[in-house]
Write a protein that holds these residues in place. Structure first.
Motif, PDB file in Angstrom:
ATOM      1  N   ILE A 292       3.814  -8.943   0.638  1.00 29.09           N
ATOM      2  CA  ILE A 292       2.985  -8.330  -0.402  1.00 29.09           C
ATOM      3  C   ILE A 292       2.148  -7.211   0.207  1.00 29.09           C
ATOM      4  CG2 ILE A 292       1.162  -8.693  -2.106  1.00 29.09           C
ATOM      5  CD1 ILE A 292       2.092 -11.579  -2.399  1.00 29.09           C
ATOM      6  N   TYR A 293       2.293  -5.996  -0.345  1.00 33.01           N
ATOM      7  CA  TYR A 293       1.521  -4.836   0.091  1.00 33.01           C
ATOM      8  C   TYR A 293       0.477  -4.522  -0.984  1.00 33.01           C
ATOM      9  CZ  TYR A 293       5.238  -3.717   3.497  1.00 33.01           C
ATOM     10  OH  TYR A 293       6.155  -3.754   4.529  1.00 33.01           O
ATOM     11  N   GLN A 294      -0.780  -4.444  -0.599  1.00 33.59           N
ATOM     12  CA  GLN A 294      -1.814  -4.056  -1.538  1.00 33.59           C
ATOM     13  C   GLN A 294      -1.876  -2.533  -1.669  1.00 33.59           C
ATOM     14  OE1 GLN A 294      -2.893  -6.265  -3.488  1.00 33.59           O
ATOM     15  NE2 GLN A 294      -2.032  -7.974  -2.317  1.00 33.59           N
ATOM     16  N   LYS A 295      -2.790  -2.028  -2.478  1.00 35.51           N
ATOM     17  CA  LYS A 295      -2.804  -0.649  -2.949  1.00 35.51           C
ATOM     18  C   LYS A 295      -2.509   0.409  -1.884  1.00 35.51           C
ATOM     19  CE  LYS A 295      -5.660   2.699  -5.420  1.00 35.51           C
ATOM     20  NZ  LYS A 295      -4.608   3.106  -6.360  1.00 35.51           N
ATOM     21  N   GLU A 296      -3.299   0.445  -0.795  1.00 42.83           N
ATOM     22  CA  GLU A 296      -3.131   1.506   0.196  1.00 42.83           C
ATOM     23  C   GLU A 296      -1.766   1.433   0.876  1.00 42.83           C
ATOM     24  OE1 GLU A 296      -5.742  -0.481  -0.007  1.00 42.83           O
ATOM     25  OE2 GLU A 296      -7.258   0.934  -0.746  1.00 42.83           O
ATOM     26  N   LYS A 297      -1.360   0.225   1.265  1.00 43.29           N
ATOM     27  CA  LYS A 297      -0.075   0.074   1.938  1.00 43.29           C
ATOM     28  C   LYS A 297       1.081   0.319   0.969  1.00 43.29           C
ATOM     29  CE  LYS A 297       2.125  -2.892   5.400  1.00 43.29           C
ATOM     30  NZ  LYS A 297       2.087  -4.200   6.102  1.00 43.29           N
ATOM     31  N   ALA A 298       0.891  -0.081  -0.295  1.00 41.06           N
ATOM     32  CA  ALA A 298       1.916   0.162  -1.319  1.00 41.06           C
ATOM     33  C   ALA A 298       2.091   1.666  -1.544  1.00 41.06           C
ATOM     34  CB  ALA A 298       1.541  -0.527  -2.624  1.00 41.06           C
ATOM     35  N   GLU A 299       0.983   2.397  -1.618  1.00 45.90           N
ATOM     36  CA  GLU A 299       1.053   3.846  -1.814  1.00 45.90           C
ATOM     37  C   GLU A 299       1.769   4.525  -0.650  1.00 45.90           C
ATOM     38  OE1 GLU A 299      -2.970   5.055  -2.400  1.00 45.90           O
ATOM     39  OE2 GLU A 299      -2.971   4.538  -4.534  1.00 45.90           O
ATOM     40  N   LEU A 300       1.507   4.070   0.570  1.00 46.41           N
ATOM     41  CA  LEU A 300       2.166   4.636   1.746  1.00 46.41           C
ATOM     42  C   LEU A 300       3.672   4.391   1.690  1.00 46.41           C
ATOM     43  CD1 LEU A 300       2.021   6.030   4.488  1.00 46.41           C
ATOM     44  CD2 LEU A 300       1.559   3.802   5.531  1.00 46.41           C
ATOM     45  N   PHE A 301       4.059   3.192   1.262  1.00 48.51           N
ATOM     46  CA  PHE A 301       5.486   2.864   1.126  1.00 48.51           C
ATOM     47  C   PHE A 301       6.165   3.836   0.166  1.00 48.51           C
ATOM     48  CE2 PHE A 301       8.928   0.908  -1.237  1.00 48.51           C
ATOM     49  CZ  PHE A 301       9.699   0.299  -0.274  1.00 48.51           C
ATOM     50  N   TRP A 302       5.548   4.037  -1.009  1.00 53.41           N
ATOM     51  CA  TRP A 302       6.165   4.906  -2.008  1.00 53.41           C
ATOM     52  C   TRP A 302       6.151   6.363  -1.563  1.00 53.41           C
ATOM     53  CZ3 TRP A 302       9.404   2.664  -4.829  1.00 53.41           C
ATOM     54  CH2 TRP A 302       9.171   1.398  -5.375  1.00 53.41           C
ATOM     55  N   GLN A 303       5.125   6.791  -0.860  1.00 49.24           N
ATOM     56  CA  GLN A 303       5.114   8.157  -0.332  1.00 49.24           C
ATOM     57  C   GLN A 303       6.311   8.395   0.575  1.00 49.24           C
ATOM     58  OE1 GLN A 303       1.348   8.803   1.600  1.00 49.24           O
ATOM     59  NE2 GLN A 303       0.169   8.578  -0.289  1.00 49.24           N
ATOM     60  N   GLN A 304       6.604   7.423   1.436  1.00 55.26           N
ATOM     61  CA  GLN A 304       7.763   7.545   2.322  1.00 55.26           C
ATOM     62  C   GLN A 304       9.062   7.472   1.530  1.00 55.26           C
ATOM     63  OE1 GLN A 304       6.575   4.170   4.858  1.00 55.26           O
ATOM     64  NE2 GLN A 304       6.376   5.597   6.562  1.00 55.26           N
ATOM     65  N   PHE A 305       9.077   6.615   0.525  1.00 52.55           N
ATOM     66  CA  PHE A 305      10.278   6.442  -0.290  1.00 52.55           C
ATOM     67  C   PHE A 305      10.683   7.761  -0.952  1.00 52.55           C
ATOM     68  CE2 PHE A 305      12.604   5.656  -4.135  1.00 52.55           C
ATOM     69  CZ  PHE A 305      13.467   4.622  -3.819  1.00 52.55           C
ATOM     70  N   TYR A 306       9.730   8.467  -1.555  1.00 57.04           N
ATOM     71  CA  TYR A 306      10.051   9.681  -2.303  1.00 57.04           C
ATOM     72  C   TYR A 306      10.394  10.859  -1.403  1.00 57.04           C
ATOM     73  CZ  TYR A 306       8.273   7.046  -6.248  1.00 57.04           C
ATOM     74  OH  TYR A 306       8.090   6.076  -7.204  1.00 57.04           O
TER      75      TYR A 306
END
Length: 440
Positions: A292-306
């Motif tokens: 489970i990734y909370q807000k900051e880590k989740a945002e970093l994941f999606w930034q890399q994804f896109y």
């Protein structure tokens, strides 16, 4: 080659610095002999009218991220750049609507809207480069399409300049607009072949109070287990914004997990997000692992994804040939598509990063390797998609390979309708020639 007299005529509409001779060639084609950068809608109309009346052809470019998407002509006479046609026309926070010029970059819009606690419910690739006009013209969407919908769902109104310079309006600037045919859908996804989208009105959504990312990995790669888990999620009352399956290579790149992994994004009030996280954990089998990734880590994941797919705006020539394909299948068939494409890596000596939406059936496959190996792999990927009753569209490929590979695949049964619309709207084939299905 555009004639000198046409350039002289263009200089009566534009300043000297708005017209640039383009001698350089692009790896991805879709360029022009002369780059013209309008700053107003009137200038766009004047350029199109002049080109249409004088037998000139025009390509359209926003941020350039999709230069490798479609097109079998390396250079048209004119490359219409929307780089200087930017800005917000109207924002009505209370109605949650935004009207914006087509050349505005997506990230700039999201940064502006964040100050009002709002956002556009789209998640395109390379948001710092991609323009809202290009996103709409290509009908682009990402893994959050499950919760957000597509570009066609976000748009409520358009202003479009026809090839003859006439301006038309479709839709409106309010969400509840039900009068007549939804003409917006005619231009969304048409790749700029019917007109130049000048303004877009979009409906917005509030930025969620809480956001998290739940990753569920399957180390054994059991397809039936993955499908079973996805069905349980889809049949439940929880509402993930994404339900995206990543192949091991992409999962390892983004999260350090070398296994098939399902990425579920939750956006809601905190109590709802926490409940959904807990519910997902209750669905796990003994062979699955939860992160489970909370807000900051989740945002970093999606930034890399896109940013993991090739970018047509990149000026550096990649070391390897790169290709991306968009595949459409029945929802859970995406699991089989990802598994079968995974097996092509050893067969063709390529690297494949892929992901597929288990709630909407759209998958993205990115291939990197030697030119001939990439071309052969792309053809095989299309065979895999069509075997399941789906389709595959090449969304990124160097120009020289696009001359050898059919980007769009087989013509659909309604192709005659597309031909008829193109012939009526753009009889002189002025705009984006050969950029769309079947050479339209």
């Amino acid at each position: 080659m555009i004639a000198a007299e046409s350039i002289s005529t263009l200089k009566t509409f534009f300043r000297e610095n708005q017209i640039v001779h383009n001698e350089a060639s692009s790896l991805f084609g879709n360029s022009g002999d002369v780059v013209v950068s309008p700053e107003t809608e009137e200038e766009i109309a004047a350029l199109l009218k002049h080109a249409d009346s004088n037998g000139l052809t025009i390509n359209i470019m926003g941020g350039g991220t999709k230069r490798g998407f479609g097109g079998s002509i390396e250079k048209t006479d004119i490359l219409l750049s929307l780089e200087n046609y930017t800005g917000i026309v109207e924002h009505t926070p209370g109605d949650m609507t935004l009207t914006v010029k087509a050349g505005t970059r997506f990230k700039d819009l999201q940064d502006y809207l964040a100050k009002h606690n709002q956002k556009i419910s789209l998640d395109p690739y390379w948001p710092e480069n991609a323009t809202i006009g290009g996103i709409i013209a290509a009908n682009e969407s990402g893994p959050k399409r499950l919760g957000y919908g597509s570009a066609r769902d976000a748009v409520i109104g358009l202003r479009t300049v026809y090839p003859d310079g006439k301006l038309i309006r479709s839709g409106g600037r309010v969400v509840k607009n039900v009068a007549g045919y939804d003409m917006n859908k005619l231009f969304i996804g048409a790749m700029g072949t019917l007109g130049v989208i000048s303004e877009i009105t979009l409906k917005l959504r509030p930025i969620p109070k809480c956001e998290s990312l739940v990753l569920v990995s399957f180390p054994k790669g059991n397809l039936e287990e993955i499908k079973s888990f996805a069905v349980k999620v889809l049949d439940s009352m929880i509402e993930p914004v994404s339900l995206e399956l990543l192949n091991p290579a992409l999962s390892d790149k983004l999260a350090g997990i070398n296994a098939y992994t399902i990425a579920m994004s939750f956006e809601d009030v905190e109590s709802s997000v926490r409940y959904q996280e807990k519910f997902v954990s209750s669905l796990l089998s003994d062979d699955a692992e939860l992160f489970i990734y909370q807000k900051e880590k989740a945002e970093l994941f999606w930034q890399q994804f896109y940013r993991h797919i090739p970018n047509g705006a990149d000026n550096e020539v990649p070391i390897q040939t790169e290709a991306s394909l968009k595949i459409g299948t029945v929802n859970l068939d995406a699991v089989q598509v990802l598994k079968e494409t995974e097996l092509l890596q050893d067969q063709y000596n390529v690297k494949i990063e892929s992901h597929g939406g288990l709630g909407h059936g759209l998958s993205q496959v990115t291939i990197r390797g030697a030119e001939s190996d990439v071309a052969n792999t792309a053809a095989h990927v299309r065979d895999i998609a069509e075997k399941t009753g789906g389709y595959a569209i090449v969304t990124h490929l160097p120009f020289e390979l696009r001359k050898k590979i059919d980007v769009w695949g087989n013509k659909p049964s309604y192709f005659f309708l597309l031909q008829g619309i193109k012939a009526k709207v753009d009889p002189n084939k002025t705009l984006s020639p050969n950029r769309f299905i079947g050479g339209i």
